[in-house]
Design a protein around this motif. Structure first.
Motif, short mmCIF file in Angstrom:
data_model
loop_
_atom_site.label_atom_id
_atom_site.label_comp_id
_atom_site.label_asym_id
_atom_site.label_seq_id
_atom_site.Cartn_x
_atom_site.Cartn_y
_atom_site.Cartn_z
N ALA A 27 0.86 -1.19 0.00
CA ALA A 27 0.00 0.00 0.00
C ALA A 27 0.89 1.24 0.00
CB ALA A 27 -0.89 -0.02 1.23
N THR A 28 0.43 2.28 -0.68
CA THR A 28 1.21 3.51 -0.77
C THR A 28 0.98 4.36 0.49
OG1 THR A 28 -0.61 4.71 -1.79
CG2 THR A 28 0.90 3.55 -3.28
N ALA A 29 1.81 5.39 0.64
CA ALA A 29 1.65 6.30 1.78
C ALA A 29 0.27 6.96 1.74
CB ALA A 29 2.75 7.36 1.75
N LEU A 34 -5.26 7.34 4.00
CA LEU A 34 -6.71 7.19 3.85
C LEU A 34 -7.24 6.14 4.83
CD1 LEU A 34 -7.02 7.27 -0.04
CD2 LEU A 34 -8.12 8.87 1.51
N LEU A 35 -6.52 5.03 4.93
CA LEU A 35 -6.94 3.96 5.85
C LEU A 35 -7.06 4.48 7.27
CD1 LEU A 35 -4.85 0.85 4.71
CD2 LEU A 35 -7.34 1.15 4.55
N VAL A 135 -13.10 7.23 -7.64
CA VAL A 135 -13.86 7.58 -8.83
C VAL A 135 -12.93 8.14 -9.90
CG1 VAL A 135 -16.05 7.96 -7.63
CG2 VAL A 135 -14.42 9.85 -7.81
N GLU A 136 -13.48 8.27 -11.10
CA GLU A 136 -12.72 8.83 -12.22
C GLU A 136 -12.65 10.36 -12.06
OE1 GLU A 136 -11.23 6.83 -14.42
OE2 GLU A 136 -12.11 5.14 -13.33
N PRO A 137 -11.64 10.99 -12.62
CA PRO A 137 -11.49 12.44 -12.44
C PRO A 137 -12.69 13.23 -12.97
CG PRO A 137 -9.55 11.49 -13.49
CD PRO A 137 -10.57 10.41 -13.45
N PRO A 138 -12.94 14.42 -12.38
CA PRO A 138 -13.98 15.29 -12.94
C PRO A 138 -13.70 15.53 -14.42
CG PRO A 138 -13.08 16.20 -10.89
CD PRO A 138 -12.24 15.01 -11.23
N GLY A 139 -14.77 15.60 -15.19
CA GLY A 139 -14.61 15.84 -16.63
C GLY A 139 -14.56 14.56 -17.43
N SER A 140 -14.38 13.41 -16.74
CA SER A 140 -14.39 12.15 -17.49
C SER A 140 -15.80 11.57 -17.47
CB SER A 140 -13.37 11.16 -16.92
OG SER A 140 -13.52 11.07 -15.54
N GLN A 186 -12.17 13.92 -2.49
CA GLN A 186 -10.80 14.37 -2.25
C GLN A 186 -9.88 13.95 -3.40
OE1 GLN A 186 -10.02 12.19 1.36
NE2 GLN A 186 -10.73 13.87 2.64
N TYR A 187 -8.94 14.85 -3.72
CA TYR A 187 -7.89 14.52 -4.68
C TYR A 187 -6.65 14.15 -3.89
CZ TYR A 187 -4.48 15.17 -8.41
OH TYR A 187 -3.48 14.98 -9.33
N ARG A 188 -6.10 12.95 -4.11
CA ARG A 188 -4.94 12.48 -3.37
C ARG A 188 -3.97 11.79 -4.33
NH1 ARG A 188 -6.74 15.32 -0.16
NH2 ARG A 188 -7.41 14.98 1.97
N SER A 189 -2.80 12.41 -4.51
CA SER A 189 -1.73 11.79 -5.31
C SER A 189 -2.21 11.28 -6.66
CB SER A 189 -1.08 10.63 -4.54
OG SER A 189 -0.64 11.06 -3.28
N GLY A 190 -2.95 12.13 -7.37
CA GLY A 190 -3.38 11.76 -8.72
C GLY A 190 -4.63 10.91 -8.78
N ARG A 191 -5.26 10.66 -7.61
CA ARG A 191 -6.47 9.82 -7.59
C ARG A 191 -7.59 10.59 -6.89
NH1 ARG A 191 -4.00 4.40 -4.95
NH2 ARG A 191 -6.06 3.54 -5.33
N TRP A 192 -8.84 10.21 -7.19
CA TRP A 192 -10.01 10.88 -6.61
C TRP A 192 -10.78 9.88 -5.75
CZ3 TRP A 192 -11.20 16.06 -7.31
CH2 TRP A 192 -10.41 16.72 -8.24
N PHE A 193 -11.10 10.31 -4.52
CA PHE A 193 -11.81 9.44 -3.57
C PHE A 193 -13.06 10.17 -3.06
CE2 PHE A 193 -7.45 8.00 -3.50
CZ PHE A 193 -7.57 6.63 -3.48
#
Ligand SMILES: C[S@@+](CC[C@H](N)C(=O)[O-])C[C@H]1O[C@@H](n2cnc3c(N)ncnc32)[C@H](O)[C@@H]1O
Length: 204
Positions: A27-29, A34-35, A135-140, A186-193
Motif C-alpha cells: 500500500a502507498t503512503a 486514507l486507511l 472515482v474517475e477524475p472530474p470531466g471524465s 478528495q484529490y490524493r496523489s493523482g487519484r479521486w476518492f
C-alpha cells in the motif's frame, strides 16, 4: 524478457491498462493515510492480492478483504492478508456492522451497476459508516462497458463481464440513488476518492 501489460479490453475496442504489478506491491503512503481516516472495522471489496487490507491489519485495524477470484485470494493469503473468497453480492460476515467499505482502484465498477453496488455496500455498513469509493477524475464520462481481461494485452479471449466507470461529476447522484450521502470528494496523489456516508436513522 519484458512482461506484456495486462489490459481490460472493452467490446467496443478500447484498451484500459490494468496496474497488476501495483496490486502486488505494498500500500502507498496515500493509501495508508486514507486507511487511518476510515472508521473501522474495514471491509476491502475486491481486495485483489490484498495489499490494502494487509496494510490495515498490520497496523492493528480490524479488517477483512473479499475477492471473488480464487487466484487473488490465494495470493493475498500467501502474503498473510485476512481475506475470504466471496462475491460481494453473496452473504458476507458481519453484514450491517462494517465501519467502512472500500471500493478502490476502480472497484465501484464491479458488476457494471454502481447504484446496485452502493446499495449493497450501504447494507453492509453500520449506521454512520462510510463507503470510500475511488472515482474517475472530474470531466471524465461515467460509463458501463462489457469487458474482458487480456493477460498479454492480446486478443480478447473472454469471459466477458460488465464493468462500470464512475466520474466524480456523477458520484452525488449515484450515491443518493444508493441511499448514501457525499461527505467529501478528495484529490490524493493523482487519484479521486469520494466519502459516502450511510445516514443513521430510518430510510426515507
Ligand atoms: C481492480 S482489481 C483489485 C485491486 C485491489 N483493490 C488493489 O487495490 O490492489 C479488482 C478486483 O475485484 C475482484 N472482483 C470482481 N468482481 C467481484 C465481485 N463481484 N465480488 C468480489 N470481488 C470482485 C476481482 O477479482 C479483482 O481482484
Amino acid at each position: 524478457m519484458r512482461r506484456r501489460p495486462v489490459v481490460l479490453r472493452s467490446a467496443c475496442g478500447r484498451s484500459i491498462p490494468l496496474p497488476v504489478e501495483r496490486w502486488r506491491d505494498e500500500a502507498t503512503a496515500t493509501e495508508r493515510a486514507l486507511l487511518a481516516a476510515c472508521p473501522g472495522p474495514l471491509l476491502d471489496v475486491g481486495c485483489g492480492p490484498g495489499r490494502v487490507v494487509l496494510a490495515a491489519a498490520s497496523g492493528g485495524r480490524a479488517a477483512l478483504g473479499i475477492d471473488s477470484s480464487p487466484a487473488a485470494v490465494a495470493e493475498a493469503r500467501d502474503r498473510g492478508a485476512p481475506v475470504l473468497q466471496r462475491n460481494v453480492f453473496d452473504p458476507i460476515p458481519a453484514e450491517g456492522r462494517w465501519g467502512s467499505v472500500l471500493l478502490w482502484d476502480g472497484n465501484v465498477g464491479i458488476g457494471g451497476d454502481p447504484v446496485r453496488l452502493l446499495r449493497r455496500a450501504r447494507h453492509l455498513l453500520a449506521g454512520g459508516g462510510a463507503v470510500v469509493c475511488e472515482v474517475e477524475p472530474p470531466g471524465s464520462p461515467s460509463e458501463v462497458l462489457d469487458v474482458c481481461v487480456c493477460p498479454g494485452g492480446d486478443e480478447a479471449t473472454g469471459p466477458w463481464f460488465p464493468w462500470a466507470r464512475l466520474s466524480a461529476d456523477d458520484v452525488a447522484a449515484v450515491a443518493a440513488a444508493g441511499g448514501l450521502v457525499v461527505d467529501a470528494v478528495q484529490y490524493r496523489s493523482g487519484r479521486w476518492f469520494a466519502w459516502l456516508r450511510k445516514p443513521t436513522g430510518p430510510v426515507r
